[in-house]
Design a protein around this motif. Structure first.
Motif, PDB file in Angstrom:
ATOM      1  N   MET A   1     -20.793 -14.770 -42.076  1.00  0.00           N
ATOM      2  CA  MET A   1     -20.941 -13.851 -40.950  1.00  0.00           C
ATOM      3  C   MET A   1     -20.314 -14.426 -39.681  1.00  0.00           C
ATOM      4  O   MET A   1     -20.473 -15.595 -39.397  1.00  0.00           O
ATOM      5  N   THR A   2     -19.630 -13.596 -38.935  1.00  0.00           N
ATOM      6  CA  THR A   2     -19.042 -14.086 -37.685  1.00  0.00           C
ATOM      7  C   THR A   2     -20.028 -13.900 -36.540  1.00  0.00           C
ATOM      8  O   THR A   2     -20.748 -12.905 -36.491  1.00  0.00           O
ATOM      9  N   THR A   3     -20.050 -14.878 -35.651  1.00  0.00           N
ATOM     10  CA  THR A   3     -20.911 -14.747 -34.475  1.00  0.00           C
ATOM     11  C   THR A   3     -20.067 -14.261 -33.305  1.00  0.00           C
ATOM     12  O   THR A   3     -18.948 -14.712 -33.112  1.00  0.00           O
ATOM     13  N   MET A   4     -20.666 -13.352 -32.522  1.00  0.00           N
ATOM     14  CA  MET A   4     -19.973 -12.804 -31.379  1.00  0.00           C
ATOM     15  C   MET A   4     -20.539 -13.434 -30.114  1.00  0.00           C
ATOM     16  O   MET A   4     -21.743 -13.484 -29.929  1.00  0.00           O
ATOM     17  N   ILE A   5     -19.656 -13.952 -29.273  1.00  0.00           N
ATOM     18  CA  ILE A   5     -20.098 -14.590 -28.032  1.00  0.00           C
ATOM     19  C   ILE A   5     -19.468 -13.863 -26.852  1.00  0.00           C
ATOM     20  O   ILE A   5     -18.249 -13.727 -26.767  1.00  0.00           O
ATOM     21  N   ASP A   6     -20.310 -13.406 -25.944  1.00  0.00           N
ATOM     22  CA  ASP A   6     -19.822 -12.686 -24.769  1.00  0.00           C
ATOM     23  C   ASP A   6     -19.266 -13.680 -23.759  1.00  0.00           C
ATOM     24  O   ASP A   6     -19.933 -14.642 -23.394  1.00  0.00           O
ATOM     25  N   ILE A   7     -18.037 -13.471 -23.315  1.00  0.00           N
ATOM     26  CA  ILE A   7     -17.470 -14.327 -22.266  1.00  0.00           C
ATOM     27  C   ILE A   7     -17.132 -13.490 -21.016  1.00  0.00           C
ATOM     28  O   ILE A   7     -16.299 -13.863 -20.209  1.00  0.00           O
ATOM     29  N   SER A   8     -17.817 -12.337 -20.884  1.00  0.00           N
ATOM     30  CA  SER A   8     -17.616 -11.465 -19.722  1.00  0.00           C
ATOM     31  C   SER A   8     -18.649 -11.785 -18.661  1.00  0.00           C
ATOM     32  O   SER A   8     -19.767 -12.186 -18.987  1.00  0.00           O
ATOM     33  N   THR A 103      -0.906 -18.226 -29.766  1.00  0.00           N
ATOM     34  CA  THR A 103      -0.400 -17.113 -28.951  1.00  0.00           C
ATOM     35  C   THR A 103      -1.256 -16.928 -27.704  1.00  0.00           C
ATOM     36  O   THR A 103      -0.771 -16.535 -26.646  1.00  0.00           O
ATOM     37  N   ARG A 104      -2.563 -17.196 -27.860  1.00  0.00           N
ATOM     38  CA  ARG A 104      -3.518 -16.967 -26.765  1.00  0.00           C
ATOM     39  C   ARG A 104      -4.237 -18.271 -26.439  1.00  0.00           C
ATOM     40  O   ARG A 104      -4.831 -18.889 -27.324  1.00  0.00           O
ATOM     41  N   LEU A 105      -4.184 -18.654 -25.160  1.00  0.00           N
ATOM     42  CA  LEU A 105      -4.782 -19.914 -24.740  1.00  0.00           C
ATOM     43  C   LEU A 105      -5.788 -19.655 -23.628  1.00  0.00           C
ATOM     44  O   LEU A 105      -5.468 -19.021 -22.622  1.00  0.00           O
ATOM     45  N   LEU A 106      -7.020 -20.121 -23.829  1.00  0.00           N
ATOM     46  CA  LEU A 106      -8.062 -19.945 -22.819  1.00  0.00           C
ATOM     47  C   LEU A 106      -8.414 -21.326 -22.257  1.00  0.00           C
ATOM     48  O   LEU A 106      -8.714 -22.251 -23.018  1.00  0.00           O
ATOM     49  N   ILE A 107      -8.342 -21.442 -20.941  1.00  0.00           N
ATOM     50  CA  ILE A 107      -8.553 -22.748 -20.313  1.00  0.00           C
ATOM     51  C   ILE A 107      -9.903 -22.791 -19.594  1.00  0.00           C
ATOM     52  O   ILE A 107     -10.169 -21.993 -18.697  1.00  0.00           O
ATOM     53  N   ARG A 108     -10.726 -23.748 -20.031  1.00  0.00           N
ATOM     54  CA  ARG A 108     -12.010 -23.947 -19.370  1.00  0.00           C
ATOM     55  C   ARG A 108     -11.826 -24.989 -18.272  1.00  0.00           C
ATOM     56  O   ARG A 108     -11.531 -26.139 -18.552  1.00  0.00           O
ATOM     57  N   LEU A 140      -0.511 -15.113 -23.886  1.00  0.00           N
ATOM     58  CA  LEU A 140      -1.638 -14.725 -23.041  1.00  0.00           C
ATOM     59  C   LEU A 140      -2.377 -15.979 -22.604  1.00  0.00           C
ATOM     60  O   LEU A 140      -2.642 -16.868 -23.404  1.00  0.00           O
ATOM     61  N   ILE A 141      -2.692 -16.015 -21.303  1.00  0.00           N
ATOM     62  CA  ILE A 141      -3.467 -17.138 -20.792  1.00  0.00           C
ATOM     63  C   ILE A 141      -4.745 -16.593 -20.157  1.00  0.00           C
ATOM     64  O   ILE A 141      -4.722 -15.585 -19.469  1.00  0.00           O
ATOM     65  N   GLY A 142      -5.852 -17.250 -20.439  1.00  0.00           N
ATOM     66  CA  GLY A 142      -7.119 -16.836 -19.850  1.00  0.00           C
ATOM     67  C   GLY A 142      -7.714 -17.994 -19.068  1.00  0.00           C
ATOM     68  O   GLY A 142      -7.638 -19.147 -19.514  1.00  0.00           O
ATOM     69  N   VAL A 143      -8.288 -17.689 -17.912  1.00  0.00           N
ATOM     70  CA  VAL A 143      -8.922 -18.722 -17.090  1.00  0.00           C
ATOM     71  C   VAL A 143     -10.338 -18.292 -16.696  1.00  0.00           C
ATOM     72  O   VAL A 143     -10.634 -17.098 -16.614  1.00  0.00           O
ATOM     73  N   ASN A 174     -15.947 -16.160 -18.664  1.00  0.00           N
ATOM     74  CA  ASN A 174     -17.002 -17.166 -18.533  1.00  0.00           C
ATOM     75  C   ASN A 174     -16.982 -18.071 -19.769  1.00  0.00           C
ATOM     76  O   ASN A 174     -17.336 -17.634 -20.856  1.00  0.00           O
ATOM     77  N   LEU A 175     -16.569 -19.306 -19.567  1.00  0.00           N
ATOM     78  CA  LEU A 175     -16.458 -20.220 -20.707  1.00  0.00           C
ATOM     79  C   LEU A 175     -17.473 -21.352 -20.634  1.00  0.00           C
ATOM     80  O   LEU A 175     -17.403 -22.313 -21.404  1.00  0.00           O
ATOM     81  N   ALA A 176     -18.428 -21.219 -19.721  1.00  0.00           N
ATOM     82  CA  ALA A 176     -19.396 -22.303 -19.499  1.00  0.00           C
ATOM     83  C   ALA A 176     -20.122 -22.701 -20.786  1.00  0.00           C
ATOM     84  O   ALA A 176     -20.425 -23.859 -21.005  1.00  0.00           O
ATOM     85  N   HIS A 177     -20.388 -21.698 -21.646  1.00  0.00           N
ATOM     86  CA  HIS A 177     -21.166 -21.933 -22.855  1.00  0.00           C
ATOM     87  C   HIS A 177     -20.303 -22.013 -24.117  1.00  0.00           C
ATOM     88  O   HIS A 177     -20.810 -21.903 -25.231  1.00  0.00           O
TER      89      HIS A 177
END
Ligand SMILES: Nc1ccccc1C(=O)C[C@H](N)C(=O)O
Ligand SMILES: [Zn+2]
Ligand SMILES: [Zn+2]
Length: 208
Positions: A1-8, A103-108, A140-143, A174-177
């Motif tokens: 099962m995949t877990t969904m994590i909200d980063i909004s 392709t997609r990089l998210l920077i904490r 795509l870059i996410g910050v 929100n990448l704190a968690h």
């Protein structure tokens, strides 16, 4: 099962907005009692509130609007890397991380410490990130901050270099968690035909 994590970031009255920009407001403009059947809400907000994407039109009068962006970039595998504790991030800082084939990089950055207030200083991206990320194949870059540029920047070098290298921008996640690693990202903009950006509901799904 995949877990969904909200980063909004939740959108509600008092949510931090860019200084001087339109405050967020949601109200029931037509109550169930008034309409006889339903509550009808009315939303007023700056597009650059909370978790959102920028369209090139935000910083380029000739740039594409949100409806014209590549939708597939907002869904798919993404890597989260941690670069906390830096005042800015350039190609040199990114060299320490394996971002090949991504392709997609998210920077904490962890530099927006109090989510209740608009930050006064954030970790920003330097102008040489565009060509470096493009060479790596990033689209795509996410910050985790309200902007990829310094908050007082007028030139917006990071926005422009990312755009020039065809890299889409996701801000205010929100990448704190979130532990660094690989996930599936879903962060779809609304079909706003004329807009300079869009709020998104951003989530990560674990790949396991
Ligand atoms: N809302 C603003 C009002 C005034 C000046 C800048 C902004 C921005 O939004 C810039 C930021 N780079 C952004 O894309 O979110
Ligand atoms: Zn923005
Ligand atoms: Zn921006």
């Amino acid at each position: 099962m995949t877990t969904m994590i909200d980063i909004s970031r939740p959108l509600q009255t008092g949510v931090p907005t860019w200084p001087g920009d339109t405050p967020f407001s949601y109200e029931v403009s037509w109550t169930k009692e008034q309409s006889g059947s339903v509550n009808v809400g009315k939303l007023t907000m700056s597009i650059h509130t909370g978790t959102h994407v920028d369209a090139p039109f935000h910083f380029d009068n000739e740039g594409r609007k949100v409806m014209d962006l590549d939708m597939e970039l907002y869904i798919g595998p993404a890597r989260v890397i941690d670069l906390s504790g830096k005042s800015s991030i350039g190609a040199e800082d990114l060299k320490a991380y394996d971002i090949d084939g991504i392709t997609r990089l998210l920077i904490r950055t962890n530099s927006w410490s109090n989510p209740q207030e608009f930050p006064t200083e954030i970790t920003y991206l330097r102008g040489d990130v565009g060509p470096y990320l493009a060479e790596k194949g990033i689209r795509l870059i996410g910050v985790d901050v309200p902007s990829v540029d310094p908050l007082d920047s007028k030139e917006l070098s990071a926005h422009h270099t990312l755009h020039a290298n065809d890299i889409h921008i996701l801000e205010g996640i929100n990448l704190a968690h979130i532990a660094p690693g690989d996930y599936e990202l879903i962060a779809l903009p609304l079909p706003l035909v004329e807009a300079d950006g869009s709020p998104v509901r951003a989530i990560l799904r674990s790949l396991k």
